[in-house]
Design an enzyme around this catalytic site. Structure first.
Site, PDB file in Angstrom:
ATOM      1  N   LYS A 284       0.895  -1.202  -0.195  1.00  0.00           N
ATOM      2  CA  LYS A 284       0.083  -0.236   0.225  1.00  0.00           C
ATOM      3  C   LYS A 284       0.558   0.909   0.032  1.00  0.00           C
ATOM      4  O   LYS A 284       1.739   1.056   0.920  1.00  0.00           O
ATOM      5  CB  LYS A 284      -0.636   0.045   1.529  1.00  0.00           C
ATOM      6  CG  LYS A 284      -1.914   0.573   0.984  1.00  0.00           C
ATOM      7  CD  LYS A 284      -3.009   0.506   2.368  1.00  0.00           C
ATOM      8  CE  LYS A 284      -4.705   1.641   2.146  1.00  0.00           C
ATOM      9  NZ  LYS A 284      -5.617   1.550   3.281  1.00  0.00           N
ATOM     10  N   GLU A 372     -18.000  -5.822  10.975  1.00  0.00           N
ATOM     11  CA  GLU A 372     -19.650  -5.487  11.884  1.00  0.00           C
ATOM     12  C   GLU A 372     -20.631  -6.638  12.439  1.00  0.00           C
ATOM     13  O   GLU A 372     -20.828  -6.081  13.652  1.00  0.00           O
ATOM     14  CB  GLU A 372     -20.000  -4.330  10.438  1.00  0.00           C
ATOM     15  CG  GLU A 372     -19.292  -3.227  10.327  1.00  0.00           C
ATOM     16  CD  GLU A 372     -18.892  -3.302   9.096  1.00  0.00           C
ATOM     17  OE1 GLU A 372     -18.180  -2.870   9.009  1.00  0.00           O
ATOM     18  OE2 GLU A 372     -18.673  -4.764   8.887  1.00  0.00           O
ATOM     19  N   ARG A 400     -24.976  -3.031   8.045  1.00  0.00           N
ATOM     20  CA  ARG A 400     -24.796  -4.370   8.521  1.00  0.00           C
ATOM     21  C   ARG A 400     -24.402  -4.939   9.153  1.00  0.00           C
ATOM     22  O   ARG A 400     -24.679  -6.233   9.035  1.00  0.00           O
ATOM     23  CB  ARG A 400     -23.278  -3.863   7.578  1.00  0.00           C
ATOM     24  CG  ARG A 400     -22.428  -3.104   6.230  1.00  0.00           C
ATOM     25  CD  ARG A 400     -21.191  -3.545   5.731  1.00  0.00           C
ATOM     26  NE  ARG A 400     -20.440  -4.724   5.601  1.00  0.00           N
ATOM     27  CZ  ARG A 400     -20.367  -4.889   4.636  1.00  0.00           C
ATOM     28  NH1 ARG A 400     -19.187  -3.791   4.323  1.00  0.00           N
ATOM     29  NH2 ARG A 400     -19.841  -6.082   4.414  1.00  0.00           N
TER      30      ARG A 400
END
Length: 630
Positions: A284, A372, A400
Site C-alpha cells: 500500500k 460489523e 451491515r
C-alpha cells in the site's frame, strides 16, 4: 503513452516493457492529481501494476471485474477513459471516488462497503452461464476485505458450484485502513511458503507426464497424489482456498509486471476447469515514499504538497475539536474509572477515535476487522457477562449489522452502546457513506434508546448516559468539528428521554435533533427579524421521544417544524408526527429532512442546501411555511 491512450483495448497489444512504462505514468498521474483534489491515495498506489496487467489480459467491455470497496479503483478509472475528469474527483457533479455503474460501462458493480466483490462477481458468472454467454468474471478483493464473513460465503458458494472462468484476485497488502488483524492474516503469511509447495507439485506432475508406461504412470500419479496431500498439510497448514474448491495460484509479486503476466496466464489455464484464486502481494502506497512508510495516514488524504510529502496546512485559525476526538478522549476518561467498559470497532480505530483507547487500554480494545456483524454479536456476548461494551462504527457501516443489533442485542435487552460516527451527510465519499438511515432503522427496534447531541459537550453527557442506562443505546454524531462550547467537568448524565426548551415563542415550534439544533436557533433569530417568535426544542432523544414536552408546546403554537439530518421516511420527524397524532393534536407540520432520494457526493454545506436542510434553504422554507406556503 498514457496521454495518447485512445482506448483501453490498446493496452492488450502492449509489450511487457510498454506495460511497465504505462504503470509508471499512471502512478505519476495519481500522485499529481490526488495531491490537488484529495481522495483515497495509498490503496490506489498499491494496485497500479495489477490494474495495468488486468487491462492487458482482459477486455472489460466484454469481461467483468468487480473491485471490492472501490476506493482502490482510481487506476481502473484512469485506464478506462476518465483521466481528464480527475480534476473533478469527489466534487459535486464530478467523478465519484468509488465505482458507479452509471458513470462508465467499465464499472460493472458499485460499492462503498467492503467484502461484496466475490458474491457479485460470482452472480455475474452464473448469469453468464444461464444466458449461455462467454466472458470471464473477476473479483479483486483486498485492503482488509477478506476479514468479513460475506467474502467467505462467496468463496464457499463458488467452490461448491465449481464455477468456470471465475477468478478471485486477493490483493494482499497487510492493510485495510489500519493494519489487518486476526488469524487470517497469519494464514496469508503462511501462504507465502506455498510457493515451495507449488514448485514441488509442478515438477512432480511434469516428471510423471513424460513416463511412457501407462500402468506405472498411473500408480506413480496415485502415490504422488497421496504424498502431495500430506506435503500440503506440512507446507501450507489448512490450505484453505484449495480446500474450498479453488485452484490457488501464487503468491505473485504485485509490482513485478513479468510475474503478474505469468500469474494471469497460469490462472487462465486453470479457470477452464474451475474457480481460481490468484494471490497477489502488494505494498500500500507503493511508489510514493511518505505513503509507503505510513499507509494508514495516507489512506484518505486532503490536498497535499507532492514534492514535500506533507498535507497542506489549514488556515491556521483555531478550530473546535472534532466530535470523533471528543468521543475518543471522553471514552478513555470514563473507562479509566470503570474497568467494565470495553471498546470494539471494525477496522476503524483511527476513524472512530478508538486509537486513543487502544493506546491507553490496549487489553480492553478490540478491532474485529471488517466484520460489523461479528463485532455487534461479540459485544452482545460481552454484555451478557456483565461488561459495558461500546461499538464505535460509522453510521453507514452499522447498516451491515442490522439483524445482529435487533436479534442479538435488542431482543435480549443487552446494554451495548453504539457510537455512530459520520451520521448525516458526510460529503465527498457520497451515497455509500452518507449516514442518513440510522435514526429510522434504530427507532423501530424494541428496547433501543436513540439520541443525538446538539454539541460536543452534550455528546460527552450522552456517552455517559448510554453506558449506564442498562439498555441498548445509540448516539449518533456528525463528521467534523464541534460547536466550540465549554466542556463541563465532571460530566453529568442526561435525564432519559427528556428534551430541553432553548427558546420560547408563540408563532412556531421547531423540534430539532442533533446537528440541526444549531440551525434551528439560527432560523429562529432570522424569523425574529421578520416579526415571528419561535420556540426551539432540542429533543436530544429520538427514542424515547419527550412526548410530554413536544405535545405541550405544539398546543401553544400555530405551526410545527421538525429538523433532522437524516432520511425523512421513518425518521425523527415521523416520530414527532406520530406522537402528535396519538394525542389528537392537528397542526400544520413541515418536516425538514433528507427526501427519498440518493444524495450524491459533494461538499457537506452544498449538499445540505441541495437537500433543503442547509441554513439558507431552511430560512426560506420555514418563512414560506409560516406565511402559509410550503
Amino acid at each position: 503513452m498514457l496521454e495518447s491512450l485512445a482506448a483501453p483495448q490498446q493496452i492488450r497489444q502492449f509489450t511487457p516493457s510498454q506495460l511497465e512504462r504505462l504503470a509508471k505514468e499512471v502512478r505519476a498521474f495519481l500522485i499529481d492529481s490526488v495531491s490537488e483534489t484529495g481522495g483515497h491515495f495509498s490503496s490506489n498506489l498499491g494496485v497500479v501494476e495489477l490494474t495495468v496487467a488486468l487491462f492487458h489480459e482482459f477486455d472489460f467491455l466484454h469481461d467483468r471485474v468487480v473491485w471490492d470497496v472501490g476506493h482502490q479503483a482510481y487506476p481502473h478509472k484512469i485506464l478506462s477513459g476518465r483521466m481528464k475528469l480527475f480534476p473533478s474527483l469527489r466534487k459535486h457533479g464530478g467523478l465519484s471516488g468509488f465505482l458507479k455503474r452509471d458513470e462508465s460501462p467499465y464499472d460493472h458493480f458499485g460499492a462503498g462497503h467492503s467484502s461484496t466483490s466475490i458474491s457479485a462477481a460470482l452472480g455475474m458468472a452464473k448469469a453468464r452461464d444461464l444466458q449461455k454467454q462467454d466472458y470471464t468474471s473477476i473479483a479483486v478483493i483486498g485492503d482488509g476485505s477478506m476479514t468479513a464473513g460475506q467474502a467467505f460465503e462467496g468463496l464457499n458458494q463458488a467452490g461448491y458450484l465449481e464455477t468456470r472462468k471465475f477468478m478471485v484476485i486477493l490483493n494482499d497488502n497487510d492493510m485495510s485502513i489500519n493494519p489487518n488483524v486476526g488469524s487470517l492474516q497469519g494464514y496469508l503469511n503462511q501462504m507465502i511458503s506455498g510457493q515451495y509447495y507449488r514448485r514441488w507439485r509442478d515438477r512432480i506432475e511434469g516428471a510423471i507426464k513424460v513416463i511412457p508406461i501407462k500402468g506405472v504412470s498411473r500408480r506413480l500419479a496415485q502415490a504422488a497424489k497421496w504424498s502431495e496431500e500430506a506435503f500440503k498439510r506440512i507446507a501450507i497448514p489448512g490450505l484453505l482456498f484449495e480446500d474450498l474448491g479453488f485452484r490457488y495460484v501464487g503468491p505473485v509479486n504485485g509490482h513485478d509486471m513479468g510475474a503478474l503476466l505469468k500469474g494471469f496466464e497460469e490462472a487462465k489455464v486453470w479457470m477452464e476447469e474451475g474457480p481460481v484464486l490468484l494471490h497477489v502481494q502488494t505494498k500500500k502506497g507503493c511508489g510514493y515514499d511518505p505513503a509507503q512508510r505510513d499507509p494508514g495516514k495516507w489512506h484518505g488524504v486532503t490536498a497535499f504538497d507532492a514534492e514535500a510529502g506533507e498535507m497542506l496546512a489549514s488556515s491556521g485559525q483555531a478550530v473546535p475539536p472534532s466530535y470523533t476526538k471528543v468521543f475518543g478522549t471522553t471514552l478513555v476518561d470514563l473507562a479509566q474509572r470503570d474497568e467494565k467498559i470495553v471498546a470494539i470497532t471494525a477496522a476503524m480505530l483511527d476513524g472512530t477515535g478508538l486509537n486513543l483507547f487502544q493506546d491507553a487500554l490496549p487489553d480492553r480494545c478490540f478491532d474485529v476487522g471488517i466484520a460489523e456483524q461479528h463485532g455487534v454479536t461479540f459485544a452482545a456476548g460481552m454484555a451478557a457477562q456483565g461488561l459495558r461494551p461500546i461499538c464505535a462504527i460509522y453510521s453507514t457501516f452499522l447498516q451491515r449489522g442490522f439483524d445482529q443489533v435487533l436479534h442479538d442485542v435488542c431482543l435480549q435487552d443487552l446494554p451495548v452502546t453504539f457510537a455512530l460516527d459520520r451520521a448525516g451527510i458526510v460529503g465527498a465519499d457520497g451515497p455509500t457513506h452518507h449516514g442518513l438511515y440510522d435514526m429510522a432503522f434504530l427507532r423501530l427496534m424494541p428496547n433501543m434508546i436513540v439520541m443525538a447531541p446538539k454539541d460536543e459537550n452534550e455528546l460527552r453527557r450522552m456517552l455517559l448516559t448510554a453506558l449506564y442506562c442498562g439498555h441498548p443505546a445509540a448516539l449518533r454524531y456528525p463528521r467534523g468539528q464541534g460547536q466550540g462550547v465549554p466542556m463541563e467537568s465532571p460530566i453529568s448524565p442526561l435525564p432519559l428521554g427528556k428534551g430541553e426548551v432553548l427558546r420560547e415563542g408563540v408563532d412556531l415550534l421547531m423540534v430539532a435533533i442533533g446537528s440541526m439544533v444549531a440551525s434551528a436557533m439560527e432560523v429562529a433569530a432570522h424569523l425574529e427579524a421578520q416579526g415571528f417568535s419561535s420556540t426551539v426544542i432540542n429533543a436530544r432523544f429520538v427514542k424515547p421521544l419527550d412526548h410530554e414536552l413536544v405535545r405541550e408546546w405544539s398546543r401553544k403554537v400555530a405551526r410545527v417544524v421538525t429538523l433532522e439530518e437524516g432520511c425523512a421516511a421513518g425518521g425523527f420527524g415521523s416520530a414527532v408526527a406520530e406522537s402528535l397524532a396519538e394525542a389528537g393534536i392537528v397542526k400544520p407540520i413541515l418536516h425538514c429532512a433528507v427526501p427519498d432520494v440518493i444524495v450524491p457526493h459533494g461538499s457537506q454545506p452544498l449538499l445540505l442546501e441541495e437537500q433543503g436542510i442547509g441554513p439558507k434553504a431552511l430560512k426560506e422554507r420555514i418563512e414560506s411555511f409560516l406565511r402559509g406556503g410550503e
